[in-house]
Design a protein around this motif. Sequence first.
Motif, PDB file in Angstrom:
ATOM      1  N   TYR A  67       0.809  -1.213   0.000  1.00  9.21           N
ATOM      2  CA  TYR A  67       0.000   0.000   0.000  1.00  9.21           C
ATOM      3  C   TYR A  67       0.846   1.267   0.000  1.00  9.21           C
ATOM      4  O   TYR A  67       0.296   2.367  -0.067  1.00  9.21           O
ATOM      5  N   THR A  68       2.163   1.129   0.129  1.00 10.49           N
ATOM      6  CA  THR A  68       3.046   2.289   0.110  1.00 10.49           C
ATOM      7  C   THR A  68       3.885   2.273  -1.157  1.00 10.49           C
ATOM      8  O   THR A  68       4.131   1.222  -1.750  1.00 10.49           O
ATOM      9  N   ALA A  69       4.338   3.460  -1.553  1.00  9.83           N
ATOM     10  CA  ALA A  69       5.082   3.590  -2.802  1.00  9.83           C
ATOM     11  C   ALA A  69       6.463   2.952  -2.676  1.00  9.83           C
ATOM     12  O   ALA A  69       7.079   2.961  -1.608  1.00  9.83           O
ATOM     13  N   SER A  70       6.917   2.399  -3.770  1.00 10.06           N
ATOM     14  CA  SER A  70       8.249   1.792  -3.811  1.00 10.06           C
ATOM     15  C   SER A  70       9.256   2.811  -4.329  1.00 10.06           C
ATOM     16  O   SER A  70       8.911   3.756  -5.041  1.00 10.06           O
ATOM     17  N   GLY A  71      10.532   2.599  -3.964  1.00 10.93           N
ATOM     18  CA  GLY A  71      11.592   3.472  -4.445  1.00 10.93           C
ATOM     19  C   GLY A  71      11.656   4.822  -3.771  1.00 10.93           C
ATOM     20  O   GLY A  71      12.227   5.766  -4.334  1.00 10.93           O
ATOM     21  N   THR A  72      11.103   4.972  -2.577  1.00 15.07           N
ATOM     22  CA  THR A  72      11.080   6.254  -1.882  1.00 15.07           C
ATOM     23  C   THR A  72      12.175   6.325  -0.828  1.00 15.07           C
ATOM     24  O   THR A  72      12.829   5.327  -0.503  1.00 15.07           O
ATOM     25  N   GLU A  73      12.341   7.519  -0.258  1.00 11.86           N
ATOM     26  CA  GLU A  73      13.339   7.694   0.793  1.00 11.86           C
ATOM     27  C   GLU A  73      13.012   6.850   2.017  1.00 11.86           C
ATOM     28  O   GLU A  73      13.900   6.244   2.618  1.00 11.86           O
ATOM     29  N   SER A  74      11.744   6.804   2.391  1.00  4.27           N
ATOM     30  CA  SER A  74      11.365   6.037   3.573  1.00  4.27           C
ATOM     31  C   SER A  74      11.632   4.550   3.376  1.00  4.27           C
ATOM     32  O   SER A  74      12.068   3.865   4.310  1.00  4.27           O
ATOM     33  N   GLU A  75      11.406   4.031   2.163  1.00  2.16           N
ATOM     34  CA  GLU A  75      11.688   2.617   1.913  1.00  2.16           C
ATOM     35  C   GLU A  75      13.183   2.356   1.972  1.00  2.16           C
ATOM     36  O   GLU A  75      13.637   1.351   2.539  1.00  2.16           O
ATOM     37  N   ARG A  76      13.973   3.246   1.394  1.00  2.00           N
ATOM     38  CA  ARG A  76      15.422   3.078   1.425  1.00  2.00           C
ATOM     39  C   ARG A  76      15.939   3.123   2.859  1.00  2.00           C
ATOM     40  O   ARG A  76      16.798   2.322   3.253  1.00  2.00           O
ATOM     41  N   ALA A  77      15.412   4.051   3.659  1.00  2.00           N
ATOM     42  CA  ALA A  77      15.845   4.159   5.053  1.00  2.00           C
ATOM     43  C   ALA A  77      15.479   2.907   5.845  1.00  2.00           C
ATOM     44  O   ALA A  77      16.273   2.424   6.661  1.00  2.00           O
ATOM     45  N   ALA A 319      -5.545  -0.464 -16.901  1.00  2.00           N
ATOM     46  CA  ALA A 319      -4.125  -0.396 -17.242  1.00  2.00           C
ATOM     47  C   ALA A 319      -3.477   0.886 -16.726  1.00  2.00           C
ATOM     48  O   ALA A 319      -2.254   0.931 -16.528  1.00  2.00           O
ATOM     49  N   ALA A 320      -4.278   1.924 -16.492  1.00  2.00           N
ATOM     50  CA  ALA A 320      -3.725   3.178 -15.994  1.00  2.00           C
ATOM     51  C   ALA A 320      -3.085   3.002 -14.624  1.00  2.00           C
ATOM     52  O   ALA A 320      -2.177   3.762 -14.254  1.00  2.00           O
ATOM     53  N   LEU A 321      -3.525   2.012 -13.845  1.00  2.00           N
ATOM     54  CA  LEU A 321      -2.957   1.794 -12.517  1.00  2.00           C
ATOM     55  C   LEU A 321      -1.525   1.276 -12.575  1.00  2.00           C
ATOM     56  O   LEU A 321      -0.800   1.345 -11.574  1.00  2.00           O
ATOM     57  N   LEU A 322      -1.109   0.759 -13.710  1.00  2.00           N
ATOM     58  CA  LEU A 322       0.232   0.188 -13.810  1.00  2.00           C
ATOM     59  C   LEU A 322       1.321   1.237 -13.690  1.00  2.00           C
ATOM     60  O   LEU A 322       2.464   0.912 -13.360  1.00  2.00           O
ATOM     61  N   VAL A 323       0.999   2.507 -13.970  1.00  2.00           N
ATOM     62  CA  VAL A 323       2.026   3.552 -13.902  1.00  2.00           C
ATOM     63  C   VAL A 323       2.186   4.094 -12.491  1.00  2.00           C
ATOM     64  O   VAL A 323       3.105   4.870 -12.232  1.00  2.00           O
ATOM     65  N   LEU A 324       1.302   3.714 -11.572  1.00  2.00           N
ATOM     66  CA  LEU A 324       1.402   4.189 -10.194  1.00  2.00           C
ATOM     67  C   LEU A 324       2.347   3.294  -9.401  1.00  2.00           C
ATOM     68  O   LEU A 324       2.281   2.068  -9.522  1.00  2.00           O
ATOM     69  N   PRO A 325       3.225   3.868  -8.579  1.00  2.00           N
ATOM     70  CA  PRO A 325       4.271   3.080  -7.905  1.00  2.00           C
ATOM     71  C   PRO A 325       3.789   2.379  -6.643  1.00  2.00           C
ATOM     72  O   PRO A 325       4.495   2.346  -5.636  1.00  2.00           O
ATOM     73  N   LEU A 326       2.585   1.805  -6.679  1.00  2.00           N
ATOM     74  CA  LEU A 326       2.044   1.077  -5.536  1.00  2.00           C
ATOM     75  C   LEU A 326       1.861  -0.386  -5.934  1.00  2.00           C
ATOM     76  O   LEU A 326       1.037  -0.684  -6.811  1.00  2.00           O
ATOM     77  N   PRO A 327       2.606  -1.302  -5.342  1.00  2.00           N
ATOM     78  CA  PRO A 327       2.481  -2.718  -5.718  1.00  2.00           C
ATOM     79  C   PRO A 327       1.065  -3.251  -5.588  1.00  2.00           C
ATOM     80  O   PRO A 327       0.630  -4.080  -6.387  1.00  2.00           O
ATOM     81  N   PHE A 328       0.315  -2.802  -4.576  1.00  2.00           N
ATOM     82  CA  PHE A 328      -1.061  -3.271  -4.408  1.00  2.00           C
ATOM     83  C   PHE A 328      -1.909  -2.925  -5.628  1.00  2.00           C
ATOM     84  O   PHE A 328      -2.628  -3.784  -6.167  1.00  2.00           O
ATOM     85  N   LEU A 329      -1.830  -1.681  -6.104  1.00  2.00           N
ATOM     86  CA  LEU A 329      -2.627  -1.268  -7.253  1.00  2.00           C
ATOM     87  C   LEU A 329      -2.159  -1.968  -8.525  1.00  2.00           C
ATOM     88  O   LEU A 329      -2.973  -2.310  -9.390  1.00  2.00           O
ATOM     89  N   ARG A 330      -0.877  -2.183  -8.657  1.00  2.00           N
ATOM     90  CA  ARG A 330      -0.384  -2.858  -9.855  1.00  2.00           C
ATOM     91  C   ARG A 330      -0.876  -4.302  -9.915  1.00  2.00           C
ATOM     92  O   ARG A 330      -1.243  -4.802 -10.979  1.00  2.00           O
ATOM     93  N   SER A 331      -0.869  -4.969  -8.774  1.00  2.00           N
ATOM     94  CA  SER A 331      -1.360  -6.349  -8.769  1.00  2.00           C
ATOM     95  C   SER A 331      -2.851  -6.390  -9.059  1.00  2.00           C
ATOM     96  O   SER A 331      -3.335  -7.261  -9.786  1.00  2.00           O
ATOM     97  N   THR A 640      -9.662   8.417   8.341  1.00  2.00           N
ATOM     98  CA  THR A 640      -8.908   8.527   7.092  1.00  2.00           C
ATOM     99  C   THR A 640      -9.512   7.596   6.045  1.00  2.00           C
ATOM    100  O   THR A 640     -10.312   6.712   6.360  1.00  2.00           O
ATOM    101  N   LEU A 641      -9.088   7.797   4.818  1.00  2.00           N
ATOM    102  CA  LEU A 641      -9.516   6.964   3.702  1.00  2.00           C
ATOM    103  C   LEU A 641      -8.263   6.448   3.007  1.00  2.00           C
ATOM    104  O   LEU A 641      -7.385   7.250   2.648  1.00  2.00           O
ATOM    105  N   ASP A 642      -8.158   5.146   2.859  1.00  2.00           N
ATOM    106  CA  ASP A 642      -6.984   4.590   2.191  1.00  2.00           C
ATOM    107  C   ASP A 642      -6.898   5.149   0.777  1.00  2.00           C
ATOM    108  O   ASP A 642      -7.848   5.071   0.002  1.00  2.00           O
TER     109      ASP A 642
END
Length: 773
Positions: A67-77, A319-331, A640-642
């Motif tokens: 549910y979180t973006a890949s390739g970000t600063e928080s993921e690297r940390a 197919a538009a979801l494939l460009v978003l960097p969220l593994p959940f949406l891509r799957s 909140t809303l996911d």
Amino acid sequence: MSSQDLDTAPAPSPPSARGPGAAGRAAPAGRNGRGRAWLVPALAFVVTVLLGVAGLGTPERLANGGYTASGTESERANRLLADRFGGGSPDLVLLVRAEGGLDTARARAEGRQLTLRLARAPGVGGVRSYWPGGAAGTDPALRSEDGTLALVTADLTGADRDAARTAGTLVPELTGHHGALRVQATGPAWVSVEAGRVSQRDLVRAELVAAPLTLLILVLALRSLVAALVPLVIGVVAVVGTVALLRLLSYAMPVSVFAMNLATALGFGLAVDYGLLLVTRYREELRTGKPVAAAVERTARRAGHTVAVSACTVALSMAALLVLPLPFLRSMACAGMAVALLAAATAVLLVPPVLNLLGTRVDRWDPLAAPRGRHRNRPRAPRADSPAWRTVARVVTRRPVFYGGGCALALLLLASPFAHVHFGLSDERVLPAHTEAHRTSQAIREGFTSRAERNLTVVLPDVDVAGDRAALSAYERRVAALPSVARVVGVPAPTGGALWAGPDGPARAARGDRVRVAAPPGPGAVLTVTGPEDPQSRAGRDLVKRLRSLPAPGERLVTGRAAYLSDTRDAVRGRLPLAAGIVAVTTWAMLFLLTGSVLLPVKALVVGALSLGTSFGLMVHVFQDGHLRAAVGEFTVTGTLDMTMPLLMFVIAFGLAIDYEIFLLSRVKEHYALTGDNRQAVVEGVARTGRLVTTGALAVAVVTGALATSGVTLLKLLGTGLAVAVLVDAVLVRGVLVPACLTVAGRANWWTPAPLARAHARISARTGLDESR
């Protein structure tokens, strides 16, 4: 696609007018082709059984997360924190309550035994415990405020799916009563396990609810039990294939544990919708006097094209979801695209042979027919249009500005709650309140002030702890002075507590050895910052920005829940224009090819986005603000809303909305070409497609709305939103707003520049899109 594919053909002559040989001509075609016609259904049955066997292991291959973006600063940390410092977010958290107190001799001995047992288990990469091994003291950070609870955390090896499998094995053995200890479990890995179990139970319940209701809708709409069973069977075949398809996808990419619920609901709904189109077309062809073979051939050629266009609409939208960097949406995008195409292929390949076998028997067993009489099962010739929808269309087109403006205003008002949407990240609270992961996490929230979700971790990978002590102390003071900072853990970390990592961890623990998380050998240090109570609040996001802008001694990386939320928001915002552009361009191109108009595709995009605002407003009003909970069932309101849910719901609902747009515009275009009267063409189009669109939308709404019975908040939200979106689009938008817009635009609806008109004519002739020939 010609609109005659979608609506009832002109009223047929009575049987006597067609002559006694009409029925007789249909029967031989069915008998002569029966031997060959059985081949495809028989093969489909065998393939379905094999796919069912292949799909038996699908749930075990799915996992929660992404549910979180890949390739970000928080993921690297976080990765650096785990690899170099032995920290990071734990996969499994055990909450321990000790009778008589945490620090009694018995509690310490059993706590260390529990810790060693967890550390020695296969698949465990590291353990941190309130009761470390050997002579080491306890870790106060893992003790509750009132001194009655303690934590034991573990990092599990492998991907999310592997961690979930490990947790599924360990938790039943470790939880419950162990001497003086009472142990409960939570953490992402155990949440994944429980989410899978709950979603599987919800899937069975949803199918038990949706299948009978869908059959009832089809029986009432088609006036024949035999005709209604054909789309239902197609839906069952599509669901079985969908489950096997998800297992195949899981070998190529991580697939969400919720993908099965959405994909089966979407696949079943689309397959039923496509089957309904084919059966309706076939019955129309029969009632014009065509033999069975000719009716089947024309149905497969003409209505089959409609099914293919619809499937491509949904697939291109997702197919538009494939460009978003969220593994959940891509799957979910890959699953949705594959399911849409599978549902279409199942309908196109299987329905024609089944119809050839049924012949004229497709009209039998009308439950609304008189219980007695010789005309009980005689095929009926329904009206070519819907009187109710014709009346609505006439009223709307007389005063299009008034009714269209009123409808648009109503949709905007219903969408207004979305203006105060507050996006967040999902956690264990999406599960029902009675699940162990949810109950345990709530106990941790209530008992531990310095709970992990409030913390932001600053990783300084290149700093020299000994040589730069003055600079580190000055940096710590600047961090502590920031707004919303409740506490800062100094550098290096406090001496209490331990992390046992690696294969020799238990042996080292038995000797009393410890590995400091914040002071590893070599360069690098870690600073833990406790932020506001709600890490997903604006204050939490502001703290992340201030930490990242604050000068630090060397490279600085910030991670934690608030950082993940901030990075994911920014990553989605950066890619959202590209995703929206893909949806807009592909939808415009498809509708242009079908209509030859420049304005109509633009109108469809604007109206489609406006109609979906209703569902977005409903999501915020119900699931973020907590209103109308009794209508959808109990769930935990987080405020909140996911952020993944509006994106996922948009592409699915938008694809279905454009599908209904195709049905209506095709009929309007045909009548406008015949008469040149725009207003009359609009009335005729609504009258001819109203019944079909509402029946199909109601079937899809029942199937997707069954997800609202789920105990998982994400599925409940998605099912409720999709059901509302489909019904609003089929009734208000296609019945009022679109006819009003078409009437106001007049002849401009059909304007096309000469170069585009010539290109459209050439493409239509080559691809077969021009069905008027």
